[in-house]
Design an enzyme around this catalytic site. Sequence first.
Site, PDB file in Angstrom:
ATOM      1  N   HIS A   1      -7.658  -0.316  14.600  1.00  0.00           N
ATOM      2  CA  HIS A   1      -8.844  -0.406  13.756  1.00  0.00           C
ATOM      3  C   HIS A   1      -8.442  -0.924  12.378  1.00  0.00           C
ATOM      4  CE1 HIS A   1      -7.187   3.610  13.142  1.00  0.00           C
ATOM      5  NE2 HIS A   1      -7.645   3.543  11.918  1.00  0.00           N
TER       6      HIS A   1
ATOM      7  N   HIS B   1       0.832  -1.198   0.000  1.00  0.00           N
ATOM      8  CA  HIS B   1       0.000   0.000   0.000  1.00  0.00           C
ATOM      9  C   HIS B   1       0.865   1.246   0.000  1.00  0.00           C
ATOM     10  CE1 HIS B   1      -4.054  -1.591   1.117  1.00  0.00           C
ATOM     11  NE2 HIS B   1      -3.323  -2.631   1.453  1.00  0.00           N
TER      12      HIS B   1
ATOM     13  N   HIS C   1      -4.165  -0.990  11.642  1.00  0.00           N
ATOM     14  CA  HIS C   1      -3.126  -0.086  12.134  1.00  0.00           C
ATOM     15  C   HIS C   1      -3.582   0.684  13.365  1.00  0.00           C
ATOM     16  CE1 HIS C   1      -5.739   2.258   9.517  1.00  0.00           C
ATOM     17  NE2 HIS C   1      -5.376   3.338  10.173  1.00  0.00           N
TER      18      HIS C   1
ATOM     19  N   HIS D   1     -12.027   6.779  15.005  1.00  0.00           N
ATOM     20  CA  HIS D   1     -10.953   5.941  15.521  1.00  0.00           C
ATOM     21  C   HIS D   1      -9.901   6.899  16.076  1.00  0.00           C
ATOM     22  CE1 HIS D   1     -12.545   3.226  12.129  1.00  0.00           C
ATOM     23  NE2 HIS D   1     -13.113   2.876  13.261  1.00  0.00           N
TER      24      HIS D   1
ATOM     25  N   GLU E   1      -8.892   9.833  13.560  1.00  0.00           N
ATOM     26  CA  GLU E   1      -9.569   9.640  12.277  1.00  0.00           C
ATOM     27  C   GLU E   1     -11.085   9.666  12.459  1.00  0.00           C
ATOM     28  OE1 GLU E   1      -8.309   6.170  10.199  1.00  0.00           O
ATOM     29  OE2 GLU E   1      -6.298   6.231  11.016  1.00  0.00           O
TER      30      GLU E   1
HETATM   31 FE   LIG Z   1      -7.062   4.482  10.121  1.00  0.00          FE
END
Ligand SMILES: [Fe+2]
Length: 373
Positions: free
Chosen positions: A306, A227, A270, A300, A276
């Site tokens: 999460h 990613h 992560h 989060h 977030e």
């Molecule tokens: Fe996240």
Amino acid sequence: MHRPFEPYNAGKHGIVGTFDARTTESTPTQLRWLPFPIVDDKELDFIDGLGTIGGAGDTALKSGLAVHIFTANKSMDRRAFCDSDGDLLIVPQQGRLDITTEFGMIMAAPNEIVVIQRGMRFSVALPDGPSRGYVLEVYDGHFELPDLGPIGANGLANPRDFQTPIAKYENSANAEGWSVVNKYQGDLFVARQDHSPFDVVAWHGNYAPYKYDLAKFSVIGSVSFDHVDPSVFTVLTCKSAHPGTAVADFVIFPPRYEVQMHTFRPPYFHRNCMSEFMGLIRGQYEAKQGGFLPGGASLHSMMTPHGPDAKTVATATTRELQPGRVADGTQAFMFESMFQLRLTKWALEHQQRDHDYYMAWQTIPITFNPNQL
Ligand SMILES: [Fe+2]
């Protein structure tokens, strides 16, 4: 010309100016809200339908941010709103917003965003009927395009796609009965005046509201394996004094191709050094196959684990990795902040709070086999 400001309390849903232990609460647990309902038993315009999820900092010290939800079923009638506390990034999720500003008109549909800076008078009409959306407010700085670094000159949100209004004069003759609601230090005040706030003939300069169509975002991602950090999906950022962290980033998860091989393709599990807050404009977010719905939200917080829910994990770990489309017809977004958010009682005790959110991860199997070579 206007008469003195007086307190205005009609529409306050947890709106505060200082996010401290007296006004708000905190929890590190993962939070989720089902879609915020648009009521039909009383009239709510954009101002009266504004509710505060949470935030950080202090408007008086010009430090921090706030996250709001709006649900409205009525156009603002001869009244304007202005935010003395900061800049507003508005994300309509349902119904267009026909916004009159001192600079001219802005029509914003779902999948477009609007930025209206500190102090600007604006009025919101609802041409499609009931409307709902999200608002990010920053108490210092302004939203700007992120530095592109090695990406170079083009990509992500391109400057050419941001649209500012054209000046539009509203004749003030016989324009009695206007009021301006002013958000100041987290409280709302109202002042009456007998002329339209939109009697501005012309303007110049670059401190002006604008809109942007999220469909015009030029997406960048991995074309080999693994990613790219999701910060590559940043549309706008409000920088802090610390490079690499932001007062707030506005990040989207747009439709795109996914082609990475040897990779668990959904957003990875992560913990984050930032907070977030996520919302969904339409469709289904790539990391959640249930519970995270258009018009709902999740939070989060800093360093709380999460990631994708159990159904998404099951799908992503068994599918054949062919090039494919991800998230067609959908648009999720994130307000990401270096600050730890405190939450209003309105948000924590909201009827739409999903108290079973933690269950989204409880059935994810352990697949590591220490005996496998
Ligand atoms: Fe996240």
